[in-house]
Design a protein around this motif. Structure first.
Motif, PDB file in Angstrom:
ATOM      1  N   ARG A   1      -9.742   3.179  -4.442  1.00 19.54           N
ATOM      2  CA  ARG A   1      -9.401   4.008  -3.552  1.00 19.54           C
ATOM      3  C   ARG A   1     -10.220   5.142  -3.189  1.00 19.54           C
ATOM      4  O   ARG A   1     -11.248   5.573  -3.997  1.00 19.54           O
ATOM      5  CB  ARG A   1      -8.118   4.867  -4.502  1.00 19.54           C
ATOM      6  CG  ARG A   1      -7.104   3.744  -4.653  1.00 19.54           C
ATOM      7  CD  ARG A   1      -5.793   4.591  -5.402  1.00 19.54           C
ATOM      8  NE  ARG A   1      -5.119   5.527  -4.426  1.00 19.54           N
ATOM      9  CZ  ARG A   1      -4.376   4.844  -3.636  1.00 19.54           C
ATOM     10  NH1 ARG A   1      -3.733   3.607  -3.933  1.00 19.54           N
ATOM     11  NH2 ARG A   1      -3.497   5.628  -2.850  1.00 19.54           N
TER      12      ARG A   1
ATOM     13  N   THR B   1       1.062  -1.261  -0.091  1.00 19.20           N
ATOM     14  CA  THR B   1       0.057   0.000  -0.044  1.00 19.20           C
ATOM     15  C   THR B   1       0.969   1.337   0.103  1.00 19.20           C
ATOM     16  O   THR B   1       1.925   1.246   0.430  1.00 19.20           O
ATOM     17  CB  THR B   1      -0.968   0.087   1.096  1.00 19.20           C
ATOM     18  OG1 THR B   1      -0.083   0.135   2.399  1.00 19.20           O
ATOM     19  CG2 THR B   1      -1.882  -1.015   1.190  1.00 19.20           C
TER      20      THR B   1
ATOM     21  N   SER C   1      -4.770  -5.045  -6.253  1.00 17.30           N
ATOM     22  CA  SER C   1      -5.217  -4.012  -6.345  1.00 17.30           C
ATOM     23  C   SER C   1      -6.467  -4.054  -7.366  1.00 17.30           C
ATOM     24  O   SER C   1      -7.107  -2.903  -7.467  1.00 17.30           O
ATOM     25  CB  SER C   1      -4.633  -2.716  -6.523  1.00 17.30           C
ATOM     26  OG  SER C   1      -3.536  -2.606  -5.311  1.00 17.30           O
TER      27      SER C   1
ATOM     28  N   ASP D   1      -4.858   7.564   0.637  1.00 18.79           N
ATOM     29  CA  ASP D   1      -6.181   6.717   0.538  1.00 18.79           C
ATOM     30  C   ASP D   1      -6.134   5.195   0.769  1.00 18.79           C
ATOM     31  O   ASP D   1      -4.995   4.888   0.925  1.00 18.79           O
ATOM     32  CB  ASP D   1      -6.627   6.924  -1.040  1.00 18.79           C
ATOM     33  CG  ASP D   1      -7.106   8.263  -1.582  1.00 18.79           C
ATOM     34  OD1 ASP D   1      -7.419   8.962  -0.716  1.00 18.79           O
ATOM     35  OD2 ASP D   1      -6.980   8.393  -2.811  1.00 18.79           O
TER      36      ASP D   1
ATOM     37  N   GLU E   1      -7.741   1.537  -0.147  1.00 15.15           N
ATOM     38  CA  GLU E   1      -8.112   0.620  -0.940  1.00 15.15           C
ATOM     39  C   GLU E   1      -9.233  -0.467  -0.621  1.00 15.15           C
ATOM     40  O   GLU E   1      -9.111  -1.004   0.428  1.00 15.15           O
ATOM     41  CB  GLU E   1      -7.114  -0.266  -1.924  1.00 15.15           C
ATOM     42  CG  GLU E   1      -6.198   0.735  -2.686  1.00 15.15           C
ATOM     43  CD  GLU E   1      -5.238  -0.028  -3.307  1.00 15.15           C
ATOM     44  OE1 GLU E   1      -5.585  -1.242  -4.011  1.00 15.15           O
ATOM     45  OE2 GLU E   1      -4.111   0.325  -3.495  1.00 15.15           O
TER      46      GLU E   1
END
Length: 327
Positions: free
Chosen positions: A102, A47, A97, A51, A53
């Motif tokens: 986000r 990460t 991801s 923000d 996720e």
């Protein structure tokens, strides 16, 4: 007037930055990477930035009865993880991801409030460790806007005590794993040879912060600690050591949840012992031991849990505002 507006803006910006100071040299988890996540660098968990996720935010019925209740737990599934469990059933989000969206801490706080409106018994943060700073800000914002539900820190147990202390009163319930006793198992299965030591230290702080279990009139947990342990194939003796330790150290101050739902994940290379489901006899040995030593505050699983799907669709449900879908 202009000066006062500038002062207000400046104070908001500086207050917001204060939440993220730990990300400048991230040591939120026992990996102690020390990377500057605010500059875009990624540590072990993968990460970066201010923000979070998120893959899904919705009511969830598959937790312990005192968590899910009759209306469901308001569950937020975060992307990435500080463990690399070879048997992880959530690999679609823990190591990728591609299914995450986000969101700012401000949007995260709105999600909490939206789950409250939907009737959730609580706010359930799944794999939250690496987003502790964003969560702290989001909880504070949502409390100011009327959030009245207990917040659950639903983690893998591989935690830093300092991070638990940092969250403080923002978290009322800890739903944490205690995965391994044996150092070789934790190294082979999760790349975390120091798992046991870190888990014990963090759990001590969790119990101290949350206190003894408190249930409301409907049997829904309001404060306290639930320690989950998933019995793995060929590791029932390790499970017995964990159950014995937990009961001796914490007694009735915690709930112990012994799970039998291990299912070999598809599409990954597994050690030989993890290529088949847990056999009934191994699970029964662990339950029998728990009964023999007097574990009373606990949960167990029966029936065909291996065949059941406890994994929701990580489709971004509940993450975006409705108008965010409009082009």
């Amino acid at each position: 007037m202009r000066a006062s507006i500038f002062t207000l803006w400046y104070n908001i910006v500086m207050e917001r930055k204060a939440y993220f100071t730990k990300l400048k040299q991230c040591r939120l988890c026992p990996r102690l990477c020390g990377v500057d996540r605010l500059s875009g660098r990624q540590g072990f968990c993968g990460t970066a930035g201010e923000d979070a996720e998120i893959a899904r935010a919705a009511l969830h019925m598959w937790e312990e009865p005192c968590i899910s209740g009759t209306r469901g737990s308001g569950t937020v599934f975060f992307n990435h993880c500080n463990l690399k469990c070879v048997y992880c059933q959530n690999q679609a989000i823990s190591r990728s991801s591609t299914r995450g969206i986000r969101v700012s801490p401000e949007r995260l706080s709105e999600i909490f409030l939206e789950l409250q409106v939907q009737g959730a018994h609580n706010i359930n943060l799944v794999t939250p460790t690496h987003y502790a700073c964003q969560i702290a800000l989001a909880v504070d914002l949502s409390r100011k806007s009327g959030l009245g539900l207990p917040v659950i820190y639903n983690c893998g147990g591989y935690e830093e005590a300092d991070t638990i202390n940092f969250l403080g009163d923002r978290v009322q319930i800890y739903l944490t794993d205690f995965k391994y006793w044996d150092r070789l198992l934790s190294r082979e299965y999760s790349q975390a040879p120091n798992y046991r030591a870190r888990a014990i230290k963090a759990l001590d702080v969790m119990v101290q912060c949350a206190g003894d279990p408190i249930l409301d009139k409907d049997g829904i947990l309001q404060r306290g600690v639930i320690v989950r342990h998933l019995v793995l194939p060929g590791a029932w003796e390790d499970s017995i050591k964990i159950i014995g330790f937990l009961h001796k150290r914490y007694g009735e101050r915690i709930y112990i949840s012994v799970m039998n739902q291990y299912t070999p994940p598809t599409g990954c290379i597994l050690p030989d012992k993890l290529r088949q489901p847990l056999c009934h006899e191994e699970y029964e040995r662990v339950l029998q031991y728990a009964e023999e030593i007097g574990v009373e505050n606990g949960f167990m699983q029966y029936g065909g849990t291996v065949s059941e799907s406890f994994i929701p669709d990580f489709d971004g449900h509940g993450v975006l505002k409705r108008n965010d879908f409009m082009v």
